[in-house]
Scaffold this motif. Structure first.
Motif, PDB file in Angstrom:
ATOM      1  N   ASP A  64       8.639   4.215  -2.514  1.00 25.21           N
ATOM      2  CA  ASP A  64       8.190   5.292  -1.636  1.00 25.21           C
ATOM      3  C   ASP A  64       8.797   5.063  -0.258  1.00 25.21           C
ATOM      4  O   ASP A  64       8.832   3.930   0.235  1.00 25.21           O
ATOM      5  N   ILE A  65       9.290   6.128   0.353  1.00 28.29           N
ATOM      6  CA  ILE A  65       9.958   6.041   1.659  1.00 28.29           C
ATOM      7  C   ILE A  65       9.188   6.880   2.667  1.00 28.29           C
ATOM      8  O   ILE A  65       8.881   8.050   2.413  1.00 28.29           O
ATOM      9  N   THR A  66       8.871   6.274   3.808  1.00 27.93           N
ATOM     10  CA  THR A  66       8.150   6.980   4.869  1.00 27.93           C
ATOM     11  C   THR A  66       8.932   6.876   6.168  1.00 27.93           C
ATOM     12  O   THR A  66       9.291   5.774   6.595  1.00 27.93           O
ATOM     13  N   LYS A  74       4.377   4.749  13.383  1.00 33.05           N
ATOM     14  CA  LYS A  74       3.429   5.702  12.831  1.00 33.05           C
ATOM     15  C   LYS A  74       4.210   6.765  12.066  1.00 33.05           C
ATOM     16  O   LYS A  74       5.274   7.191  12.519  1.00 33.05           O
ATOM     17  N   PRO A  75       3.728   7.198  10.901  1.00 34.01           N
ATOM     18  CA  PRO A  75       4.465   8.205  10.126  1.00 34.01           C
ATOM     19  C   PRO A  75       4.686   9.480  10.935  1.00 34.01           C
ATOM     20  O   PRO A  75       3.774   9.969  11.606  1.00 34.01           O
ATOM     21  N   MET A  96       9.778   2.965   6.484  1.00 35.79           N
ATOM     22  CA  MET A  96       9.010   1.980   5.744  1.00 35.79           C
ATOM     23  C   MET A  96       9.253   2.216   4.258  1.00 35.79           C
ATOM     24  O   MET A  96       9.005   3.311   3.751  1.00 35.79           O
ATOM     25  N   LEU A  97       9.760   1.195   3.588  1.00 38.92           N
ATOM     26  CA  LEU A  97      10.029   1.260   2.158  1.00 38.92           C
ATOM     27  C   LEU A  97       8.926   0.504   1.422  1.00 38.92           C
ATOM     28  O   LEU A  97       8.767  -0.702   1.608  1.00 38.92           O
ATOM     29  N   TYR A 152      14.005  14.496   5.599  1.00 36.10           N
ATOM     30  CA  TYR A 152      14.677  13.210   5.777  1.00 36.10           C
ATOM     31  C   TYR A 152      15.143  12.571   4.466  1.00 36.10           C
ATOM     32  O   TYR A 152      15.813  11.546   4.481  1.00 36.10           O
ATOM     33  N   ILE A 153      14.802  13.185   3.336  1.00 33.08           N
ATOM     34  CA  ILE A 153      15.301  12.708   2.045  1.00 33.08           C
ATOM     35  C   ILE A 153      15.952  13.868   1.308  1.00 33.08           C
ATOM     36  O   ILE A 153      15.333  14.921   1.128  1.00 33.08           O
TER      37      ILE A 153
END
Length: 419
Positions: free
Chosen positions: A72-74, A81-82, A134-135, A90-91
């Motif tokens: 999961d990528i954020t 902070k997200p 964040m991965l 972004y993906i």
């Protein structure tokens, strides 16, 4: 809609909004997950990549059961902070997919499954914007197994950096200071005191990073940072190391090899606390490590694991704090797995860690019960001559932007330190 249902929905949306804005912190992996690293061009690297570059996350599962893991990528802001932008911005592609590139160890005493998650991959064809990411690696129940930060940057500005000795005579022999400036030829900085942010890193350790430094002054479109106290790092000492590329023989800093368990044991020579000694130059790789089996052709799955026995003699150390073994091999983690135990009979600190064979840099860190590291009273001291690698990242968000871009990256090494 009933009043009760409306109140419940309202509480749900408030909770979801608050949860979404929580600061993302790295989750340390469990005992069975080892050798987590970002890899680029076949080498372990600090996870800072140019936008559009290819890289991989690799890790081993010592259970060797070919478990299913998902990613999961954020996208996050400067403070991790997200961001509130949708993932499709972004993906290009999808996340929350199973990691399909894995293989089992071959000809090793310690079995493991080796996983590789490349970017781009068959599901995620592109990460479209720069910034903090964040991965997260998830199990089949979609629980977070561990997570790692990485950063994508654009080449939209130049960052000129110099490493200098501090001007404060009380710590001139113990700290290193960064002087730097930022210049962009294609971005006109709008209100840089509010819109420009920087991140200063020493040896890729996010735990020691310096943030929230505003420009000291501007010259046209150039931002100048010539602080002293605000941009100082404790210099530390050169990393210690051991080498067990041939796991069956004693090599550099390995005093003895044994095999009285299911896997090989590497007993290191006793390390002496170096804080009271003079500075001595020894070459290191600034906390990094290399997985290597000299008798194998594929180090990813043919390198074995060994129990590595660390011994530290630090008679002057205060017993009200703990000592940890850290480095890039464990992401500078201060988890109980890496805390040393005091052997009262021998008067030394000891710890056995399972580490993949090769060449490994490590250091000893002091921390209190809350995990706050004591850099000033470091086990191995602080010496301004220490060779450290520094990275400076530049974040920029103008009034029309929805997120903070990383528009530049600067590098410097303290081997060129000046007064």
């Amino acid at each position: 809609m009933s009043k009760f249902l409306f109140q419940n929905l309202l509480l749900f949306f408030i909770f979801a909004s608050v949860t979404a804005q929580e600061v993302q912190t790295e989750v340390a992996p469990p005992y069975n997950i080892k050798t987590v690293s970002f890899v680029q061009n076949g080498a372990n690297v600090i996870p800072i990549f140019e936008l559009g570059a290819t890289f991989e996350l690799q890790f081993d599962d010592l259970f060797g059961s070919e478990a299913n893991y998902y990613f999961d990528i954020t996208h996050c802001d400067y403070n991790w902070k997200p961001t509130d932008i949708p993932k499709t911005d972004y993906i290009r592609g999808f996340d929350n997919q199973r990691i399909t590139d894995y293989s089992n160890s071959f000809n090793t005493l310690q079995i493991y499954s080796h996983y590789r998650l490349a970017f781009p991959n068959q599901f995620t064809s592109q990460l479209r914007i720069s910034g903090n990411y964040m991965l997260k690696i998830l199990n089949e129940d979609r629980e977070v197994v561990f997570s790692r930060k990485f950063i994508l940057y654009e080449e939209r500005s130049t960052v000129a950096v110099q490493v200098k000795r501090t001007r404060n005579l009380s710590n001139i022999d113990y700290k290193q200071n960064l002087d730097f400036s930022i210049l962009s030829n294609d971005i006109v900085f709008q209100t840089p005191l509010q819109n420009i942010k920087v991140l200063l890193l020493q040896n890729g350790d996010f735990n020691t990073s310096i943030k929230n430094i505003v420009p000291q002054y501007t010259i046209g479109n150039q931002l100048v940072y010539k602080y002293d106290k605000e941009t100082q790092f404790w210099a530390g000492n050169e990393f210690l190391y051991f080498e067990n590329k041939d796991i069956r023989s004693a090599s550099n800093n390995v005093g003895k090899v044994g095999s009285n368990s299911d896997i090989y044991n590497s007993y290191l020579y006793t390390n002496q606390a170096r804080a009271s000694q003079i500075y001595t130059l020894n070459q290191d790789v600034n906390g990094n490590f290399v997985v290597k089996n000299i008798n194998a052709s594929n180090n990813q799955i043919e390198a074995d694991y060994a129990w590595v026995y660390f011994t530290l003699s630090a008679p002057a150390f205060r017993l009200n704090k703990d000592i940890y073994i850290t480095g890039m091999f464990n992401n500078y983690s201060l988890t109980p797995e890496y805390k040393m135990d005091y052997n009262a009979d021998k008067g030394v600190y000891e710890k056995a860690l399972m580490i993949k064979q090769g060449f490994t840099n490590f250091e000893y860190k002091i921390a209190d019960k809350k995990g706050v590291i004591d850099y000033e009273n470091a086990i191995d001291g602080n010496f301004y001559q220490t060779e450290n690698e520094y990275i400076i990242l530049v974040y920029y968000k103008q009034s029309s932007d929805r997120y903070e871009r990383v528009i530049g990256k600067g590098n410097a090494n303290s081997i060129n330190i000046t007064n």
